[in-house]
Design a protein around this motif. Structure first.
Motif, PDB file in Angstrom:
ATOM      1  N   GLN A   1      -0.576  -5.373  -8.085  1.00 42.13           N
ATOM      2  CA  GLN A   1       0.451  -4.417  -8.485  1.00 42.13           C
ATOM      3  C   GLN A   1       1.681  -4.524  -7.586  1.00 42.13           C
ATOM      4  O   GLN A   1       2.815  -4.446  -8.066  1.00 42.13           O
ATOM      5  CB  GLN A   1      -0.105  -2.988  -8.455  1.00 42.13           C
ATOM      6  CG  GLN A   1      -1.147  -2.727  -9.503  1.00 42.13           C
ATOM      7  CD  GLN A   1      -0.588  -2.816 -10.908  1.00 42.13           C
ATOM      8  OE1 GLN A   1       0.518  -2.376 -11.179  1.00 42.13           O
ATOM      9  NE2 GLN A   1      -1.360  -3.404 -11.801  1.00 42.13           N
TER      10      GLN A   1
ATOM     11  N   ARG B   1       0.188   4.231  -4.875  1.00 43.56           N
ATOM     12  CA  ARG B   1       0.032   5.395  -3.994  1.00 43.56           C
ATOM     13  C   ARG B   1      -1.319   6.065  -4.203  1.00 43.56           C
ATOM     14  O   ARG B   1      -1.999   6.430  -3.242  1.00 43.56           O
ATOM     15  CB  ARG B   1       1.143   6.400  -4.259  1.00 43.56           C
ATOM     16  CG  ARG B   1       2.477   5.968  -3.708  1.00 43.56           C
ATOM     17  CD  ARG B   1       3.547   6.979  -3.994  1.00 43.56           C
ATOM     18  NE  ARG B   1       3.261   8.207  -3.249  1.00 43.56           N
ATOM     19  CZ  ARG B   1       3.781   9.390  -3.540  1.00 43.56           C
ATOM     20  NH1 ARG B   1       4.600   9.524  -4.551  1.00 43.56           N
ATOM     21  NH2 ARG B   1       3.494  10.441  -2.810  1.00 43.56           N
ATOM     22  N   GLN B   2      -1.717   6.208  -5.459  1.00 39.01           N
ATOM     23  CA  GLN B   2      -2.995   6.852  -5.747  1.00 39.01           C
ATOM     24  C   GLN B   2      -4.159   6.024  -5.196  1.00 39.01           C
ATOM     25  O   GLN B   2      -5.068   6.560  -4.568  1.00 39.01           O
ATOM     26  CB  GLN B   2      -3.154   7.041  -7.254  1.00 39.01           C
ATOM     27  CG  GLN B   2      -4.432   7.734  -7.643  1.00 39.01           C
ATOM     28  CD  GLN B   2      -4.529   7.922  -9.148  1.00 39.01           C
ATOM     29  OE1 GLN B   2      -3.705   7.440  -9.903  1.00 39.01           O
ATOM     30  NE2 GLN B   2      -5.547   8.629  -9.583  1.00 39.01           N
TER      31      GLN B   2
ATOM     32  N   ARG C   1      -4.338   6.302  -1.463  1.00 39.37           N
ATOM     33  CA  ARG C   1      -4.890   7.603  -1.060  1.00 39.37           C
ATOM     34  C   ARG C   1      -6.412   7.585  -1.113  1.00 39.37           C
ATOM     35  O   ARG C   1      -7.085   8.090  -0.210  1.00 39.37           O
ATOM     36  CB  ARG C   1      -4.368   8.710  -1.971  1.00 39.37           C
ATOM     37  CG  ARG C   1      -3.036   9.221  -1.587  1.00 39.37           C
ATOM     38  CD  ARG C   1      -2.696  10.477  -2.373  1.00 39.37           C
ATOM     39  NE  ARG C   1      -1.294  10.746  -2.244  1.00 39.37           N
ATOM     40  CZ  ARG C   1      -0.460  10.915  -3.250  1.00 39.37           C
ATOM     41  NH1 ARG C   1      -0.892  10.883  -4.480  1.00 39.37           N
ATOM     42  NH2 ARG C   1       0.812  11.151  -3.031  1.00 39.37           N
TER      43      ARG C   1
ATOM     44  N   ASP D   1      11.267   2.580 -14.993  1.00 42.59           N
ATOM     45  CA  ASP D   1      10.054   3.283 -15.412  1.00 42.59           C
ATOM     46  C   ASP D   1       8.802   2.498 -15.051  1.00 42.59           C
ATOM     47  O   ASP D   1       7.807   3.072 -14.602  1.00 42.59           O
ATOM     48  CB  ASP D   1      10.078   3.554 -16.917  1.00 42.59           C
ATOM     49  CG  ASP D   1      11.153   4.552 -17.309  1.00 42.59           C
ATOM     50  OD1 ASP D   1      11.618   5.315 -16.435  1.00 42.59           O
ATOM     51  OD2 ASP D   1      11.524   4.572 -18.505  1.00 42.59           O
TER      52      ASP D   1
ATOM     53  N   LEU E   1       4.361   2.089  -8.648  1.00 43.08           N
ATOM     54  CA  LEU E   1       4.323   2.780  -7.357  1.00 43.08           C
ATOM     55  C   LEU E   1       3.371   3.972  -7.384  1.00 43.08           C
ATOM     56  O   LEU E   1       2.650   4.221  -6.417  1.00 43.08           O
ATOM     57  CB  LEU E   1       5.723   3.243  -6.966  1.00 43.08           C
ATOM     58  CG  LEU E   1       6.643   2.149  -6.438  1.00 43.08           C
ATOM     59  CD1 LEU E   1       8.057   2.689  -6.255  1.00 43.08           C
ATOM     60  CD2 LEU E   1       6.129   1.589  -5.134  1.00 43.08           C
ATOM     61  N   SER E   2       3.338   4.686  -8.482  1.00 47.54           N
ATOM     62  CA  SER E   2       2.425   5.816  -8.619  1.00 47.54           C
ATOM     63  C   SER E   2       0.981   5.347  -8.532  1.00 47.54           C
ATOM     64  O   SER E   2       0.156   5.951  -7.836  1.00 47.54           O
ATOM     65  CB  SER E   2       2.670   6.530  -9.946  1.00 47.54           C
ATOM     66  OG  SER E   2       1.740   7.545 -10.148  1.00 47.54           O
ATOM     67  N   TYR E   3       0.670   4.260  -9.223  1.00 50.71           N
ATOM     68  CA  TYR E   3      -0.681   3.693  -9.197  1.00 50.71           C
ATOM     69  C   TYR E   3      -1.064   3.253  -7.779  1.00 50.71           C
ATOM     70  O   TYR E   3      -2.144   3.566  -7.290  1.00 50.71           O
ATOM     71  CB  TYR E   3      -0.771   2.507 -10.161  1.00 50.71           C
ATOM     72  CG  TYR E   3      -2.050   1.718 -10.008  1.00 50.71           C
ATOM     73  CD1 TYR E   3      -3.226   2.174 -10.588  1.00 50.71           C
ATOM     74  CD2 TYR E   3      -2.081   0.538  -9.275  1.00 50.71           C
ATOM     75  CE1 TYR E   3      -4.405   1.461 -10.436  1.00 50.71           C
ATOM     76  CE2 TYR E   3      -3.251  -0.171  -9.115  1.00 50.71           C
ATOM     77  CZ  TYR E   3      -4.408   0.288  -9.707  1.00 50.71           C
ATOM     78  OH  TYR E   3      -5.573  -0.413  -9.547  1.00 50.71           O
TER      79      TYR E   3
ATOM     80  N   LYS F   1       8.279   2.792 -11.303  1.00 52.82           N
ATOM     81  CA  LYS F   1       7.732   4.106 -10.958  1.00 52.82           C
ATOM     82  C   LYS F   1       6.245   4.172 -11.274  1.00 52.82           C
ATOM     83  O   LYS F   1       5.459   4.725 -10.503  1.00 52.82           O
ATOM     84  CB  LYS F   1       8.465   5.209 -11.719  1.00 52.82           C
ATOM     85  CG  LYS F   1       9.824   5.524 -11.163  1.00 52.82           C
ATOM     86  CD  LYS F   1      10.464   6.656 -11.963  1.00 52.82           C
ATOM     87  CE  LYS F   1      11.848   6.975 -11.473  1.00 52.82           C
ATOM     88  NZ  LYS F   1      12.457   8.069 -12.244  1.00 52.82           N
ATOM     89  N   SER F   2       5.869   3.616 -12.402  1.00 51.57           N
ATOM     90  CA  SER F   2       4.468   3.612 -12.805  1.00 51.57           C
ATOM     91  C   SER F   2       3.617   2.815 -11.812  1.00 51.57           C
ATOM     92  O   SER F   2       2.538   3.250 -11.404  1.00 51.57           O
ATOM     93  CB  SER F   2       4.336   3.027 -14.205  1.00 51.57           C
ATOM     94  OG  SER F   2       3.003   2.879 -14.565  1.00 51.57           O
TER      95      SER F   2
END
Length: 74
Positions: A45, A17-18, A21, A7, A13-15, A10-11
């Motif tokens: 990160q 990626r954002q 972008r 978890d 990686l989400s950060y 995932k958190s």
């Protein structure tokens, strides 16, 4: 990886990626380079993610400054 580590990964990686972008949009639309603080944040990160995937945490070292050595309490 265990559930909580997965978890957390995932958190992170989400950060990342954002943030990447946003940086990509700035480069494409305005030709602006990202701020140094944004790059440092993404780097930190990614380092955390690497440590998490290795299954160990690195002990953060306290930075030494030349001024610290000059000042001595007597």
């Amino acid at each position: 990886m265990a559930g909580p580590k997965r978890d957390e990964a995932k958190s992170i990686l989400s950060y990342v990626r954002q943030e990447l972008r946003y940086m990509d949009e700035d480069l494409r639309n305005d030709g602006l380079l990202p701020e140094l603080s944004s790059l440092r944040s993404v780097y930190e990160q990614l380092s955390t993610l690497l440590e998490l995937s290795d299954g160990r945490r690195k002990k953060k070292e306290k930075p030494e400054f030349p001024e610290d050595k000059k000042l001595s309490i007597k």
